[in-house]
Design an enzyme around this catalytic site. Sequence first.
Site, PDB file in Angstrom:
ATOM      1  N   GLY A 119      -0.061  -2.276  -4.351  1.00 12.10           N
ATOM      2  CA  GLY A 119      -0.975  -3.164  -3.731  1.00 12.10           C
ATOM      3  C   GLY A 119      -0.540  -4.673  -3.963  1.00 12.10           C
ATOM      4  N   ASP A 120      -1.512  -5.225  -4.549  1.00 10.10           N
ATOM      5  CA  ASP A 120      -1.463  -6.689  -4.876  1.00 10.10           C
ATOM      6  C   ASP A 120      -1.707  -6.854  -6.339  1.00 10.10           C
ATOM      7  OD1 ASP A 120      -1.293  -9.748  -3.915  1.00 10.10           O
ATOM      8  OD2 ASP A 120      -2.675  -9.412  -5.432  1.00 10.10           O
ATOM      9  N   MET A 156     -10.477   3.112  -5.950  1.00 11.03           N
ATOM     10  CA  MET A 156     -10.692   4.151  -7.285  1.00 11.03           C
ATOM     11  C   MET A 156     -11.993   4.773  -7.098  1.00 11.03           C
ATOM     12  SD  MET A 156      -8.225   1.875 -10.057  1.00 11.03           S
ATOM     13  CE  MET A 156      -9.102   0.415  -9.700  1.00 11.03           C
ATOM     14  N   PRO A 162       0.837  -1.183  -0.108  1.00  6.86           N
ATOM     15  CA  PRO A 162       0.010  -0.059  -0.128  1.00  6.86           C
ATOM     16  C   PRO A 162       0.716   1.178   0.060  1.00  6.86           C
ATOM     17  CG  PRO A 162       0.056  -0.846   2.166  1.00  6.86           C
ATOM     18  CD  PRO A 162       0.790  -2.004   1.388  1.00  6.86           C
ATOM     19  N   ASP A 184       4.624   1.014 -11.554  1.00  6.33           N
ATOM     20  CA  ASP A 184       3.217   1.881 -11.555  1.00  6.33           C
ATOM     21  C   ASP A 184       3.712   3.573 -11.163  1.00  6.33           C
ATOM     22  OD1 ASP A 184       1.665  -0.123 -12.245  1.00  6.33           O
ATOM     23  OD2 ASP A 184       0.621  -0.255 -10.326  1.00  6.33           O
ATOM     24  N   LYS A 240       0.031   5.482 -14.686  1.00  8.84           N
ATOM     25  CA  LYS A 240      -0.645   6.941 -14.740  1.00  8.84           C
ATOM     26  C   LYS A 240      -1.344   7.155 -13.384  1.00  8.84           C
ATOM     27  CE  LYS A 240      -4.373   7.196 -17.123  1.00  8.84           C
ATOM     28  NZ  LYS A 240      -5.511   7.469 -17.880  1.00  8.84           N
TER      29      LYS A 240
END
Length: 318
Positions: free
Chosen positions: A140-141, A225, A60, A83, A105
Amino acid sequence: RLPDLALAFSQRSAPHQGRKRARPAKMDKAATGTATPAAPPAAKQPVEVPGSVSLVGAGPGDPELLTVRAVRRLEAAEVVLHDNLISDDVLAMVPQGAELINVGKRCGDPKDRGLQQQEIHDLLLAHSRRGRRVVRLKCGDPFVYGRGGEEVEFLAKHGVPVEVVPGVTSALGASASLCVPLTHRDFGVNHVRFVVGQSKAKKLPDLDWQELAQSAGKQTIVFYMGYKSIDSICQRLLENGASAETPMALVESATLPNERALYGTLSNLPEVAKGQEAGMGGPVLIMMGPTAAFPAHLDKLSGSRPWKRARLDSSDAC
């Protein structure tokens, strides 16, 4: 196309491939008894041995929440496709000579296109075909809203060895950091749902909103999100019969030093979030259900005395 893509994003040449030493030429004996070199054998085309690809969950945000295997894969990587939200502290674990490629992004930012998924697929394939150890580093995962399944399918189709290194998904990191349990017997909460807050078309996802609303008092729902859609989410749940007093929590930059949490109810959290300008400091996660009010419950139990251990720094000893 694939080699061109790799070179386009590369900032250093491909790693040296060790060459097999040539054997001495064989000698033919003629009738005179003298030896003459045999004709050289036809040159063989080099065989491409694909490198491996590891899909690694970065957790996280807090680098101390990385798994041991994740750290090992990062330390051994030659190429890391990461990312956009991966922290500098995590990227610092990658060797100096390795290549870092930002393929991400920011969600909801129309000006930040990032790379499209097929372009990421092509880069993974191109670098692996050059025999390099590739890490696809994801927030995250990899298998929780990380498109990891799509990338594994693509690599398997092209014969590239792949592994998945799990990470602490954001919902679990936020739950622990805020002390908001996802299940609790005394609160009547016995199951959890992870829900994406918007569809690919930037609209509310196609969910059974009536069932979600009717179960709001006995489960924890975590919206990934979903901040851009928080008004629509709350309105849809209210329209389908959810209680306006259902507790909710919103956390920004969970597990990081700049973490910020806001608490409210289904009826007022959108207004609270806008009043506090949420979403400006990092990614947002939304939690709904009885245990979203658990921190307030702990405040009462402790008699307003501090109950949460303060986080100092990465060297803080247990």
